[in-house]
Design a protein around this motif. Structure first.
Motif, PDB file in Angstrom:
ATOM      1  N   GLY A   1     -28.860  -4.354 -41.770  1.00 29.42           N
ATOM      2  CA  GLY A   1     -27.989  -3.194 -41.596  1.00 29.42           C
ATOM      3  C   GLY A   1     -27.240  -3.212 -40.278  1.00 29.42           C
ATOM      4  O   GLY A   1     -26.325  -2.429 -40.070  1.00 29.42           O
ATOM      5  N   GLY A   2     -27.632  -4.114 -39.380  1.00 26.92           N
ATOM      6  CA  GLY A   2     -26.982  -4.223 -38.074  1.00 26.92           C
ATOM      7  C   GLY A   2     -25.630  -4.907 -38.168  1.00 26.92           C
ATOM      8  O   GLY A   2     -25.312  -5.578 -39.155  1.00 26.92           O
ATOM      9  N   LEU A   3     -24.848  -4.750 -37.123  1.00 26.83           N
ATOM     10  CA  LEU A   3     -23.481  -5.268 -37.085  1.00 26.83           C
ATOM     11  C   LEU A   3     -23.321  -6.256 -35.932  1.00 26.83           C
ATOM     12  O   LEU A   3     -23.676  -5.957 -34.790  1.00 26.83           O
ATOM     13  N   LEU A   4     -22.797  -7.427 -36.249  1.00 26.73           N
ATOM     14  CA  LEU A   4     -22.422  -8.426 -35.251  1.00 26.73           C
ATOM     15  C   LEU A   4     -20.905  -8.440 -35.189  1.00 26.73           C
ATOM     16  O   LEU A   4     -20.234  -8.615 -36.223  1.00 26.73           O
ATOM     17  N   ILE A   5     -20.354  -8.233 -34.012  1.00 27.60           N
ATOM     18  CA  ILE A   5     -18.909  -8.330 -33.808  1.00 27.60           C
ATOM     19  C   ILE A   5     -18.664  -9.624 -33.045  1.00 27.60           C
ATOM     20  O   ILE A   5     -19.144  -9.787 -31.925  1.00 27.60           O
ATOM     21  N   ALA A   6     -17.950 -10.542 -33.667  1.00 26.19           N
ATOM     22  CA  ALA A   6     -17.648 -11.832 -33.048  1.00 26.19           C
ATOM     23  C   ALA A   6     -16.185 -11.848 -32.629  1.00 26.19           C
ATOM     24  O   ALA A   6     -15.295 -11.610 -33.454  1.00 26.19           O
ATOM     25  N   ASP A   7     -15.945 -12.144 -31.361  1.00 25.77           N
ATOM     26  CA  ASP A   7     -14.602 -12.159 -30.795  1.00 25.77           C
ATOM     27  C   ASP A   7     -14.009 -13.568 -30.847  1.00 25.77           C
ATOM     28  O   ASP A   7     -14.742 -14.558 -30.873  1.00 25.77           O
ATOM     29  N   ASN A   8     -12.701 -13.650 -30.861  1.00 19.20           N
ATOM     30  CA  ASN A   8     -11.936 -14.906 -30.757  1.00 19.20           C
ATOM     31  C   ASN A   8     -12.076 -15.822 -31.972  1.00 19.20           C
ATOM     32  O   ASN A   8     -11.902 -17.028 -31.850  1.00 19.20           O
ATOM     33  N   ILE A   9     -12.326 -15.271 -33.145  1.00 24.79           N
ATOM     34  CA  ILE A   9     -12.608 -16.120 -34.305  1.00 24.79           C
ATOM     35  C   ILE A   9     -11.363 -16.823 -34.850  1.00 24.79           C
ATOM     36  O   ILE A   9     -11.488 -17.734 -35.660  1.00 24.79           O
ATOM     37  N   LEU A  10     -10.181 -16.439 -34.399  1.00 22.10           N
ATOM     38  CA  LEU A  10      -8.960 -17.150 -34.786  1.00 22.10           C
ATOM     39  C   LEU A  10      -8.417 -18.016 -33.646  1.00 22.10           C
ATOM     40  O   LEU A  10      -7.449 -18.746 -33.826  1.00 22.10           O
ATOM     41  N   TRP A  11      -9.033 -17.939 -32.510  1.00 20.56           N
ATOM     42  CA  TRP A  11      -8.728 -18.723 -31.306  1.00 20.56           C
ATOM     43  C   TRP A  11      -7.230 -18.968 -31.103  1.00 20.56           C
ATOM     44  O   TRP A  11      -6.712 -20.050 -31.355  1.00 20.56           O
ATOM     45  N   LYS A  12      -6.568 -17.927 -30.659  1.00 21.91           N
ATOM     46  CA  LYS A  12      -5.144 -17.987 -30.310  1.00 21.91           C
ATOM     47  C   LYS A  12      -4.263 -18.447 -31.486  1.00 21.91           C
ATOM     48  O   LYS A  12      -3.217 -19.049 -31.297  1.00 21.91           O
ATOM     49  N   GLY A  13      -4.728 -18.187 -32.699  1.00 23.86           N
ATOM     50  CA  GLY A  13      -3.990 -18.599 -33.886  1.00 23.86           C
ATOM     51  C   GLY A  13      -4.177 -20.053 -34.263  1.00 23.86           C
ATOM     52  O   GLY A  13      -3.646 -20.523 -35.270  1.00 23.86           O
ATOM     53  N   ARG A  14      -4.938 -20.784 -33.461  1.00 26.78           N
ATOM     54  CA  ARG A  14      -5.116 -22.220 -33.692  1.00 26.78           C
ATOM     55  C   ARG A  14      -5.970 -22.513 -34.925  1.00 26.78           C
ATOM     56  O   ARG A  14      -5.775 -23.525 -35.579  1.00 26.78           O
ATOM     57  N   VAL A  15      -6.937 -21.639 -35.246  1.00 23.98           N
ATOM     58  CA  VAL A  15      -7.812 -21.913 -36.395  1.00 23.98           C
ATOM     59  C   VAL A  15      -6.987 -21.983 -37.678  1.00 23.98           C
ATOM     60  O   VAL A  15      -7.018 -23.010 -38.375  1.00 23.98           O
ATOM     61  N   PRO A  16      -6.232 -20.946 -38.031  1.00 27.46           N
ATOM     62  CA  PRO A  16      -5.450 -21.068 -39.271  1.00 27.46           C
ATOM     63  C   PRO A  16      -4.360 -22.135 -39.182  1.00 27.46           C
ATOM     64  O   PRO A  16      -4.059 -22.799 -40.179  1.00 27.46           O
ATOM     65  N   GLU A  17      -3.784 -22.330 -37.999  1.00 28.59           N
ATOM     66  CA  GLU A  17      -2.735 -23.340 -37.842  1.00 28.59           C
ATOM     67  C   GLU A  17      -3.287 -24.746 -38.088  1.00 28.59           C
ATOM     68  O   GLU A  17      -2.711 -25.529 -38.835  1.00 28.59           O
ATOM     69  N   LEU A  18      -4.415 -25.056 -37.469  1.00 26.09           N
ATOM     70  CA  LEU A  18      -5.008 -26.386 -37.636  1.00 26.09           C
ATOM     71  C   LEU A  18      -5.452 -26.632 -39.068  1.00 26.09           C
ATOM     72  O   LEU A  18      -5.266 -27.713 -39.609  1.00 26.09           O
ATOM     73  N   TYR A  19      -6.055 -25.635 -39.671  1.00 27.25           N
ATOM     74  CA  TYR A  19      -6.623 -25.849 -40.999  1.00 27.25           C
ATOM     75  C   TYR A  19      -5.612 -25.674 -42.116  1.00 27.25           C
ATOM     76  O   TYR A  19      -5.949 -25.847 -43.282  1.00 27.25           O
ATOM     77  N   ALA A  20      -4.358 -25.411 -41.753  1.00 25.65           N
ATOM     78  CA  ALA A  20      -3.258 -25.497 -42.714  1.00 25.65           C
ATOM     79  C   ALA A  20      -2.817 -26.962 -42.829  1.00 25.65           C
ATOM     80  O   ALA A  20      -2.176 -27.352 -43.790  1.00 25.65           O
ATOM     81  N   MET A  21      -3.181 -27.783 -41.820  1.00 25.34           N
ATOM     82  CA  MET A  21      -2.875 -29.220 -41.830  1.00 25.34           C
ATOM     83  C   MET A  21      -4.003 -29.954 -42.552  1.00 25.34           C
ATOM     84  O   MET A  21      -5.138 -29.507 -42.542  1.00 25.34           O
ATOM     85  N   ASP A  22      -3.671 -31.129 -43.106  1.00 26.94           N
ATOM     86  CA  ASP A  22      -4.754 -31.942 -43.658  1.00 26.94           C
ATOM     87  C   ASP A  22      -5.462 -32.666 -42.508  1.00 26.94           C
ATOM     88  O   ASP A  22      -4.979 -32.670 -41.369  1.00 26.94           O
ATOM     89  N   GLU A  23      -6.595 -33.254 -42.799  1.00 24.76           N
ATOM     90  CA  GLU A  23      -7.423 -33.867 -41.755  1.00 24.76           C
ATOM     91  C   GLU A  23      -6.667 -34.956 -40.999  1.00 24.76           C
ATOM     92  O   GLU A  23      -6.762 -35.050 -39.776  1.00 24.76           O
ATOM     93  N   GLN A  24      -5.912 -35.782 -41.692  1.00 26.35           N
ATOM     94  CA  GLN A  24      -5.160 -36.860 -41.048  1.00 26.35           C
ATOM     95  C   GLN A  24      -4.124 -36.289 -40.075  1.00 26.35           C
ATOM     96  O   GLN A  24      -3.973 -36.783 -38.961  1.00 26.35           O
ATOM     97  N   ALA A  25      -3.427 -35.242 -40.469  1.00 23.76           N
ATOM     98  CA  ALA A  25      -2.436 -34.612 -39.588  1.00 23.76           C
ATOM     99  C   ALA A  25      -3.109 -34.036 -38.343  1.00 23.76           C
ATOM    100  O   ALA A  25      -2.563 -34.125 -37.240  1.00 23.76           O
ATOM    101  N   ARG A  26      -4.307 -33.453 -38.500  1.00 19.79           N
ATOM    102  CA  ARG A  26      -5.042 -32.930 -37.333  1.00 19.79           C
ATOM    103  C   ARG A  26      -5.402 -34.056 -36.376  1.00 19.79           C
ATOM    104  O   ARG A  26      -5.251 -33.925 -35.163  1.00 19.79           O
ATOM    105  N   LYS A  27      -5.861 -35.190 -36.918  1.00 18.89           N
ATOM    106  CA  LYS A  27      -6.231 -36.337 -36.072  1.00 18.89           C
ATOM    107  C   LYS A  27      -5.007 -36.875 -35.332  1.00 18.89           C
ATOM    108  O   LYS A  27      -5.077 -37.160 -34.136  1.00 18.89           O
ATOM    109  N   GLU A  28      -3.902 -37.022 -36.051  1.00 17.37           N
ATOM    110  CA  GLU A  28      -2.676 -37.534 -35.434  1.00 17.37           C
ATOM    111  C   GLU A  28      -2.189 -36.595 -34.337  1.00 17.37           C
ATOM    112  O   GLU A  28      -1.769 -37.045 -33.274  1.00 17.37           O
TER     113      GLU A  28
END
Length: 112
Positions: free
Chosen positions: A31-58
């Motif tokens: 029943g407790g609540l965990l609030i986690a901050d910075n889970i999108l990390w300056k927008g980099r999380v969705p930006e990086l994972y919109a790329m395929d793995e090879q594009a991320r490596k390059e």
């Protein structure tokens, strides 16, 4: 026992470990609540994972060649946050809502 509310804003590479510790050791009560901050990390999380793995490596190699170490580090934090987000999403002990404001917040409620 355990806490009703935990706010997590710490070493990004350790978020998944903190999450598991809070649940495995019953530090966060059912029943407790965990609030986690910075889970999108300056927008980099969705930006990086919109790329395929090879594009991320390059992209990482190009940034290293340019000497953009802070961006490479940011990508490492984004990768860590992606792993954390995935772990939370897959864990049956919790329900999660993502608030996509600024660097992102996750509201994680323990249900089991």
């Amino acid at each position: 026992g355990g806490f009703d509310l935990v706010f997590l804003d710490a070493n990004k590479k350790q978020y998944t470990n903190y999450f598991n510790t809070l649940l495995d050791r019953n530090i966060l009560r059912v029943g407790g609540l965990l609030i986690a901050d910075n889970i999108l990390w300056k927008g980099r999380v969705p930006e990086l994972y919109a790329m395929d793995e090879q594009a991320r490596k390059e992209r990482s190699i190009q940034l290293q060649r340019k000497g953009a170490m802070s961006l490479v580090q940011a990508d490492k934090y984004a990768e860590a946050m992606h792993l954390f987000n995935s772990a939370v999403r897959e864990d049956a002990r919790v329900e999660v809502v993502v608030l996509p404001i600024r660097d992102g917040l996750s509201l994680i409620r323990r249900v089991k």
